[in-house]
Design a protein around this motif. Sequence first.
Motif, PDB file in Angstrom:
ATOM      1  N   ASP A   1      39.080 -47.881 -24.208  1.00  0.00           N
ATOM      2  CA  ASP A   1      38.273 -47.847 -22.987  1.00  0.00           C
ATOM      3  C   ASP A   1      37.118 -46.861 -23.157  1.00  0.00           C
ATOM      4  O   ASP A   1      37.278 -45.809 -23.773  1.00  0.00           O
ATOM      5  CB  ASP A   1      39.125 -47.403 -21.792  1.00  0.00           C
ATOM      6  N   PRO A   2      35.944 -47.209 -22.596  1.00  0.00           N
ATOM      7  CA  PRO A   2      34.820 -46.266 -22.675  1.00  0.00           C
ATOM      8  C   PRO A   2      35.160 -44.956 -21.949  1.00  0.00           C
ATOM      9  O   PRO A   2      35.848 -44.985 -20.923  1.00  0.00           O
ATOM     10  CB  PRO A   2      33.686 -46.987 -21.936  1.00  0.00           C
ATOM     11  N   VAL A   3      34.712 -43.845 -22.502  1.00  0.00           N
ATOM     12  CA  VAL A   3      34.875 -42.545 -21.850  1.00  0.00           C
ATOM     13  C   VAL A   3      33.497 -41.913 -21.685  1.00  0.00           C
ATOM     14  O   VAL A   3      32.616 -42.142 -22.514  1.00  0.00           O
ATOM     15  CB  VAL A   3      35.794 -41.599 -22.662  1.00  0.00           C
ATOM     16  N   PRO A   4      33.282 -41.144 -20.614  1.00  0.00           N
ATOM     17  CA  PRO A   4      31.946 -40.567 -20.399  1.00  0.00           C
ATOM     18  C   PRO A   4      31.724 -39.320 -21.259  1.00  0.00           C
ATOM     19  O   PRO A   4      32.670 -38.587 -21.537  1.00  0.00           O
ATOM     20  CB  PRO A   4      31.977 -40.182 -18.916  1.00  0.00           C
ATOM     21  N   PRO A   5      30.483 -39.104 -21.675  1.00  0.00           N
ATOM     22  CA  PRO A   5      30.165 -37.887 -22.427  1.00  0.00           C
ATOM     23  C   PRO A   5      29.857 -36.707 -21.495  1.00  0.00           C
ATOM     24  O   PRO A   5      29.219 -36.890 -20.456  1.00  0.00           O
ATOM     25  CB  PRO A   5      28.905 -38.283 -23.199  1.00  0.00           C
TER      26      PRO A   5
ATOM     27  N   ASP B   1      29.626 -30.683 -15.460  1.00  0.00           N
ATOM     28  CA  ASP B   1      30.538 -31.740 -15.013  1.00  0.00           C
ATOM     29  C   ASP B   1      29.842 -33.061 -14.703  1.00  0.00           C
ATOM     30  O   ASP B   1      30.486 -33.991 -14.223  1.00  0.00           O
ATOM     31  CB  ASP B   1      31.349 -31.273 -13.796  1.00  0.00           C
ATOM     32  N   VAL B   2      28.525 -33.124 -14.935  1.00  0.00           N
ATOM     33  CA  VAL B   2      27.807 -34.388 -14.766  1.00  0.00           C
ATOM     34  C   VAL B   2      27.707 -35.035 -16.148  1.00  0.00           C
ATOM     35  O   VAL B   2      27.322 -34.375 -17.117  1.00  0.00           O
ATOM     36  CB  VAL B   2      26.390 -34.141 -14.189  1.00  0.00           C
ATOM     37  N   SER B   3      28.060 -36.305 -16.237  1.00  0.00           N
ATOM     38  CA  SER B   3      28.014 -37.001 -17.513  1.00  0.00           C
ATOM     39  C   SER B   3      26.561 -37.099 -18.012  1.00  0.00           C
ATOM     40  O   SER B   3      25.657 -37.379 -17.215  1.00  0.00           O
ATOM     41  CB  SER B   3      28.608 -38.399 -17.330  1.00  0.00           C
ATOM     42  N   CYS B   4      26.340 -36.856 -19.291  1.00  0.00           N
ATOM     43  CA  CYS B   4      24.961 -36.858 -19.803  1.00  0.00           C
ATOM     44  C   CYS B   4      24.906 -37.222 -21.272  1.00  0.00           C
ATOM     45  O   CYS B   4      25.893 -37.115 -21.992  1.00  0.00           O
ATOM     46  CB  CYS B   4      24.301 -35.505 -19.560  1.00  0.00           C
ATOM     47  N   GLU B   5      23.732 -37.667 -21.698  1.00  0.00           N
ATOM     48  CA  GLU B   5      23.494 -38.044 -23.099  1.00  0.00           C
ATOM     49  C   GLU B   5      22.028 -37.753 -23.458  1.00  0.00           C
ATOM     50  O   GLU B   5      21.249 -37.331 -22.627  1.00  0.00           O
ATOM     51  CB  GLU B   5      23.797 -39.534 -23.325  1.00  0.00           C
ATOM     52  N   MET B   6      21.708 -38.058 -24.699  1.00  0.00           N
ATOM     53  CA  MET B   6      20.360 -37.895 -25.253  1.00  0.00           C
ATOM     54  C   MET B   6      19.793 -36.481 -25.007  1.00  0.00           C
ATOM     55  O   MET B   6      18.695 -36.305 -24.476  1.00  0.00           O
ATOM     56  CB  MET B   6      19.405 -38.954 -24.690  1.00  0.00           C
TER      57      MET B   6
ATOM     58  N   HIS C   1      17.157 -23.727 -21.906  1.00  0.00           N
ATOM     59  CA  HIS C   1      16.953 -25.009 -21.232  1.00  0.00           C
ATOM     60  C   HIS C   1      17.351 -26.195 -22.104  1.00  0.00           C
ATOM     61  O   HIS C   1      16.916 -26.298 -23.254  1.00  0.00           O
ATOM     62  CB  HIS C   1      15.489 -25.176 -20.822  1.00  0.00           C
ATOM     63  N   GLY C   2      18.147 -27.101 -21.538  1.00  0.00           N
ATOM     64  CA  GLY C   2      18.501 -28.353 -22.221  1.00  0.00           C
ATOM     65  C   GLY C   2      18.101 -29.534 -21.352  1.00  0.00           C
ATOM     66  O   GLY C   2      18.355 -29.537 -20.142  1.00  0.00           O
ATOM     67  N   PHE C   3      17.462 -30.531 -21.958  1.00  0.00           N
ATOM     68  CA  PHE C   3      17.003 -31.715 -21.210  1.00  0.00           C
ATOM     69  C   PHE C   3      17.918 -32.896 -21.542  1.00  0.00           C
ATOM     70  O   PHE C   3      18.201 -33.150 -22.712  1.00  0.00           O
ATOM     71  CB  PHE C   3      15.544 -32.023 -21.564  1.00  0.00           C
ATOM     72  N   ILE C   4      18.364 -33.604 -20.510  1.00  0.00           N
ATOM     73  CA  ILE C   4      19.385 -34.636 -20.680  1.00  0.00           C
ATOM     74  C   ILE C   4      19.109 -35.841 -19.779  1.00  0.00           C
ATOM     75  O   ILE C   4      18.414 -35.724 -18.764  1.00  0.00           O
ATOM     76  CB  ILE C   4      20.791 -34.082 -20.315  1.00  0.00           C
ATOM     77  N   ILE C   5      19.674 -36.978 -20.157  1.00  0.00           N
ATOM     78  CA  ILE C   5      19.769 -38.108 -19.225  1.00  0.00           C
ATOM     79  C   ILE C   5      21.100 -37.952 -18.503  1.00  0.00           C
ATOM     80  O   ILE C   5      22.148 -37.822 -19.143  1.00  0.00           O
ATOM     81  CB  ILE C   5      19.718 -39.462 -19.966  1.00  0.00           C
ATOM     82  N   CYS C   6      21.062 -37.951 -17.168  1.00  0.00           N
ATOM     83  CA  CYS C   6      22.276 -37.767 -16.361  1.00  0.00           C
ATOM     84  C   CYS C   6      22.704 -39.093 -15.763  1.00  0.00           C
ATOM     85  O   CYS C   6      21.865 -39.863 -15.287  1.00  0.00           O
ATOM     86  CB  CYS C   6      22.027 -36.809 -15.196  1.00  0.00           C
TER      87      CYS C   6
END
Length: 484
Positions: A321-325, A348-353, A367-372
């Motif tokens: 099953d897919p799991v969130p990052p 605690d918010v799922s994020c990538e890239m 500072h870290g920039f992410i897709i949420c």
Amino acid sequence: MVEPVRFPESELYQGWGEPMLTECEIRGLELIQGEIPAGLEGALYRVGADRQYPSGRTDDIFIDGEGMIHMFRFKDNQVDYVSRWVHTERFKRQRAARRGLFGRYRNRYTNDPSVAGVHMGTANTSAMFHAGRLYALKEDDLPHRIDPESLATLGRDDFDGALRSTCFTAHPKVDPVTDELLGFAYQAKGDATRDIVFYVFGPDRELVNEVWFEMPYAACVHDFAVTDEWVVFPFFPLITDLDVVKRGGPYYQWHPDEPVHVALVPRYGSAADIRWFRGPTASAGHMMNAFREGSQVHLDLCLYEGNCFPFFETPQGEFTDPVPPFLTRFTFDLDANDGRIEKRRLLDVSCEMPRTDDRYQGHPYRHGFIICYRSADGSSAIGRFDHATGELDAWAPGPGDSVQEAQFVPRTPDAPEGDGWLLVPVSRVSKMRSDLVVLDARNLGAGPVATLKLPVRVRSTFHGTWVPEATLSTGRYQYVRRRE
Ligand code: V55
Ligand code: FE
């Protein structure tokens, strides 16, 4: 006679995923909101996968497909947009045959016999600019050199013979302060080999260090992270079994019982000084950053507590099953000598890239920039995670719409960390077209300072790079990192 072009009715090729098939040239995008900041001049290059011809298969995956390189050229208060196919051997052979000749992802045993021995590289993952040269990258092949202005493909490039591996990562780190290039190759002597090589190149592409060693298994090593003294290679149990590949099977299999291994390799040292760490099964595609603190090395990554690529099954043929990052910190203590990985979730918010102000790659940073990913409707937001406060500053383009990976651009070469702009491709999914937005990187919540409208879809891009105006002509970044 050739067959008509018909893509299968799979989700991969419908809606936003419809193959674009076209190259684009727009001189002067329409500015539909705000103003382009003064001094924002240079080129944003991004690379993604399209599909030139149907593969004739039902097991295509989104990380496969022919590379398309995109350029957003900021100059003199206007922005041009150009996209072009990367003319890889694979692309050229298929164009000549007017059909797909390459089969399953990275599986040469499923290709048409007419292309036996042809490199399978798609150049579909990222762009790199170093020592005056632009490249499109895919981790299973050498870099492809691209003309920075016309985006014409100039050919596969082995750095004048310096790259002795069969391939090169799509996640190199170009240090915009020292102009060094840090990169690697995994499965570096061919499919399923456990060899990995780490390279350091100087500002003129001269080889400064080269470290060969072996991975514990033939892993997928999509990304790594660097510090000033150590570079960090995580090995997750997505493993290539050559017998499976030869039978036409998947290139990777997920091994839920194999541990994670991490190698700390001395940036300017040799394989004899590598330090190894181990932890429970997990996986990741992307690292945000790494840095040293006393005897410790911290690695921040978007960690999946399971398989980050659920389309790769287990050796028993089971799909997980897919799991969130989640943004997670691995800490390695070089004094402890226990080889243990300490693990802590940061957000605690799922994020990538994940991205950063790249002047601070390998150094303590804020500072870290992410897709949420916060909503169920497939939309996403662009976020800035503040490591000092733990707070998230975010901007969402709206219901159903989504963002692609952000690119940070410093306001000036010596601006403080995170002082500058974020360039973000926005997928206006309901309108089947894109925007490029410019945000103030210190205040994403305020919304874009400029919005450039594209009349077309930027189908998908994985990664990219910003090349400032001066760097395009001098080949040097010469950014300044403030002392910590
Ligand atoms: C990744 C992406 C790839 C690939 C292997 O995000 C791993 C991870 C875009 O291509 O070929
Ligand atoms: Fe990637």
